[in-house]
Design a protein around this motif. Structure first.
Motif, mmCIF file in Angstrom:
data_model
loop_
_atom_site.group_PDB
_atom_site.id
_atom_site.type_symbol
_atom_site.label_atom_id
_atom_site.label_comp_id
_atom_site.label_asym_id
_atom_site.label_seq_id
_atom_site.Cartn_x
_atom_site.Cartn_y
_atom_site.Cartn_z
ATOM 1 N N GLN A 110 32.517 -31.847 -20.801
ATOM 2 C CA GLN A 110 31.442 -32.853 -20.721
ATOM 3 C C GLN A 110 31.993 -34.240 -21.085
ATOM 4 O OE1 GLN A 110 28.122 -31.945 -23.343
ATOM 5 N NE2 GLN A 110 27.253 -33.975 -23.047
ATOM 6 N N TYR A 111 32.826 -34.271 -22.139
ATOM 7 C CA TYR A 111 33.396 -35.560 -22.557
ATOM 8 C C TYR A 111 34.324 -36.126 -21.468
ATOM 9 C CZ TYR A 111 36.383 -38.928 -24.839
ATOM 10 O OH TYR A 111 37.077 -40.074 -25.111
ATOM 11 N N ILE A 112 35.189 -35.270 -20.922
ATOM 12 C CA ILE A 112 36.149 -35.749 -19.922
ATOM 13 C C ILE A 112 35.404 -36.200 -18.650
ATOM 14 C CG2 ILE A 112 38.073 -35.026 -18.434
ATOM 15 C CD1 ILE A 112 39.116 -33.333 -20.789
ATOM 16 N N GLU A 113 34.338 -35.475 -18.291
ATOM 17 C CA GLU A 113 33.538 -35.879 -17.120
ATOM 18 C C GLU A 113 32.863 -37.228 -17.368
ATOM 19 O OE1 GLU A 113 32.402 -31.558 -15.135
ATOM 20 O OE2 GLU A 113 30.991 -32.474 -16.546
ATOM 21 N N PRO A 150 48.376 -27.850 -20.802
ATOM 22 C CA PRO A 150 47.851 -27.286 -19.548
ATOM 23 C C PRO A 150 46.321 -27.237 -19.526
ATOM 24 C CG PRO A 150 49.593 -25.892 -20.455
ATOM 25 C CD PRO A 150 49.274 -26.918 -21.492
ATOM 26 N N GLU A 151 45.712 -26.995 -20.693
ATOM 27 C CA GLU A 151 44.236 -26.970 -20.745
ATOM 28 C C GLU A 151 43.665 -28.364 -20.455
ATOM 29 O OE1 GLU A 151 42.971 -23.800 -24.109
ATOM 30 O OE2 GLU A 151 44.370 -25.330 -24.796
ATOM 31 N N LEU A 152 44.299 -29.391 -21.021
ATOM 32 C CA LEU A 152 43.813 -30.759 -20.786
ATOM 33 C C LEU A 152 43.976 -31.128 -19.315
ATOM 34 C CD1 LEU A 152 45.351 -32.517 -23.933
ATOM 35 C CD2 LEU A 152 42.998 -31.743 -23.628
ATOM 36 N N LYS A 153 45.108 -30.726 -18.752
ATOM 37 C CA LYS A 153 45.362 -31.018 -17.322
ATOM 38 C C LYS A 153 44.296 -30.353 -16.447
ATOM 39 C CE LYS A 153 48.988 -30.442 -13.794
ATOM 40 N NZ LYS A 153 48.571 -29.348 -12.921
ATOM 41 N N ASP A 154 44.034 -29.057 -16.709
ATOM 42 C CA ASP A 154 43.027 -28.331 -15.915
ATOM 43 C C ASP A 154 41.668 -29.028 -16.000
ATOM 44 O OD1 ASP A 154 44.931 -26.456 -15.314
ATOM 45 O OD2 ASP A 154 44.116 -24.867 -16.606
ATOM 46 N N GLU A 179 39.541 -30.741 -13.010
ATOM 47 C CA GLU A 179 38.175 -30.282 -12.700
ATOM 48 C C GLU A 179 37.176 -31.433 -12.740
ATOM 49 O OE1 GLU A 179 36.960 -26.892 -15.115
ATOM 50 O OE2 GLU A 179 38.938 -26.005 -14.812
ATOM 51 N N ALA A 180 37.425 -32.389 -13.622
ATOM 52 C CA ALA A 180 36.501 -33.525 -13.746
ATOM 53 C C ALA A 180 36.707 -34.544 -12.626
ATOM 54 C CB ALA A 180 36.691 -34.182 -15.107
ATOM 55 N N GLY A 181 37.752 -34.365 -11.808
ATOM 56 C CA GLY A 181 37.946 -35.247 -10.652
ATOM 57 C C GLY A 181 39.112 -36.214 -10.761
ATOM 58 N N PHE A 182 39.903 -36.132 -11.838
ATOM 59 C CA PHE A 182 41.061 -37.034 -11.929
ATOM 60 C C PHE A 182 42.067 -36.659 -10.833
ATOM 61 C CE2 PHE A 182 39.115 -37.738 -15.991
ATOM 62 C CZ PHE A 182 39.345 -39.085 -16.216
ATOM 63 N N LYS A 183 42.579 -37.687 -10.125
ATOM 64 C CA LYS A 183 43.437 -37.436 -8.950
ATOM 65 C C LYS A 183 44.852 -37.040 -9.344
ATOM 66 C CE LYS A 183 41.396 -40.732 -5.761
ATOM 67 N NZ LYS A 183 41.368 -42.105 -6.257
ATOM 68 N N LYS A 184 45.359 -37.695 -10.360
ATOM 69 C CA LYS A 184 46.735 -37.397 -10.804
ATOM 70 C C LYS A 184 46.750 -37.309 -12.323
ATOM 71 C CE LYS A 184 48.841 -40.286 -7.290
ATOM 72 N NZ LYS A 184 49.433 -41.617 -7.161
ATOM 73 N N ILE A 185 47.621 -36.420 -12.830
ATOM 74 C CA ILE A 185 47.779 -36.302 -14.288
ATOM 75 C C ILE A 185 49.255 -36.561 -14.596
ATOM 76 C CG2 ILE A 185 47.249 -34.887 -16.320
ATOM 77 C CD1 ILE A 185 44.881 -34.993 -14.326
ATOM 78 N N HIS A 186 49.514 -37.435 -15.546
ATOM 79 C CA HIS A 186 50.898 -37.795 -15.914
ATOM 80 C C HIS A 186 51.145 -37.395 -17.366
ATOM 81 C CE1 HIS A 186 50.813 -40.364 -12.315
ATOM 82 N NE2 HIS A 186 49.628 -40.748 -12.742
ATOM 83 N N GLY A 219 45.230 -39.162 -17.398
ATOM 84 C CA GLY A 219 44.527 -38.837 -16.155
ATOM 85 C C GLY A 219 44.220 -40.122 -15.401
ATOM 86 N N GLU A 220 44.516 -40.103 -14.072
ATOM 87 C CA GLU A 220 44.305 -41.284 -13.241
ATOM 88 C C GLU A 220 43.128 -41.013 -12.313
ATOM 89 O OE1 GLU A 220 48.019 -42.302 -11.326
ATOM 90 O OE2 GLU A 220 47.065 -43.874 -10.124
#
Ligand SMILES: C[S@@+](CC[C@H](N)C(=O)[O-])C[C@H]1O[C@@H](n2cnc3c(N)ncnc32)[C@H](O)[C@@H]1O
Length: 262
Positions: free
Chosen positions: A129-132, A211-215, A219-226, A260-261
């Protein structure tokens, strides 16, 4: 011997924070990834909003917004950090006493949730919910920046001491439950020649892995994760310099940024 009274935010700033370095890291990372200057920083879980104040100092068009639930550190920041800025810089810093899960969050180019504060969200639905909410309120192409720590040393109780000129800082991992990845952490301080002051800060966290943060970001819609991994000095300790990587390194304890981008 009774414990001395200390200004806990002063000692926290001396031992834990480097807001000037963080502000420069955030500016540089945005420029490298987006090819332009960021303008608005939102510092979630900002406490005394030292990062906001450093952000406003970077350039005269920089705006910073700090968010925290707790009036006490916000009041400390107004008195001790905001007041040191020029009148123009002060006008470019806003702080809001509210929950970062609130649907009415200000928009920004960068949202920084540092010093692992999101680890207070212990369930996947809550962190999601927070990341979304961050994704929804980032400007197009904006960045969500988390720091993360781990390694075998953080999967068992242990206490480390760092010595400064006139005091010691203790990072105490009191417990770890492999069933939930939850741990209790404390910061203690000891002024030279004085009794140790226990549990000045307490953190009841779930240790989220990269890996959990990346997933969740995906899921929240971030296009790229660095990922940015901390380098080590000659003694093998973290040196505060972070390089973009595609692979982590095995070490007893590590710190990294997950970006997250949108
Ligand atoms: C670890 S401290 C923050 C440290 C600070 N970000 C730094 O870099 O040093 C965590 C802060 O998050 C705040 N906080 C916890 N849950 C929150 C929430 N749901 N919304 C807003 N602030 C929250 C607490 O009041 C506390 O000041």
């Amino acid at each position: 011997m009774s414990s001395p009274k200390i200004d806990k935010y002063e000692y926290y700033a001396k031992s834990v924070q480097s807001p000037d370095v963080d502000a420069q890291y955030l500016q540089r990372t945005y420029k490298e990834l987006k090819g332009k200057e960021p303008k608005i920083l939102r510092e979630d879980f900002c406490a005394a909003f030292a990062l906001c104040c450093e952000w406003a100092k970077l350039d005269k068009d920089k705006l910073a917004i700090g968010i925290d639930l707790d009036e006490e550190p916000l009041a400390y920041g107004r008195k001790n950090y905001l007041s040191n800025l020029s009148a123009d810089e002060q006008k470019r810093v806003t702080v809001l006493s509210q929950n970062v899960l609130s649907p009415e969050m200000p928009h920004a180019d960068i949202i920084a949730a540092l010093n692992f504060s999101y680890m207070g969200f212990k369930t996947r639905p809550l962190l999601k919910q927070y990341i979304e909410n961050c994704h929804k309120t980032l400007n197009d192409g904006g960045l969500l920046v988390f720091d993360c720590f781990g390694g075998p040393a953080s999967s068992e109780p242990n206490e480390s001491e760092s010595e400064y000129d006139d005091f010691s800082y203790f990072w105490d991992q009191d417990s770890f439950d492999p069933l939930t990845n939850e741990g209790m952490f404390y910061i203690h301080y000891q002024l030279k020649g004085q009794k140790k002051i226990e549990k000045v800060f307490t953190y009841d966290w779930r240790m989220w892995g990269i890996p959990e943060l990346k997933d969740l970001m995906e899921e929240a819609g971030f296009k790229k994760i660095h990922f940015y991994w901390e380098g080590t000095d000659e003694e093998g300790e973290g040196d505060g310099n972070y390089a973009k990587v595609n692979q982590g390194e095995i070490c007893d304890s590590w710190v990294a940024y997950v970006v997250g981008e949108k």
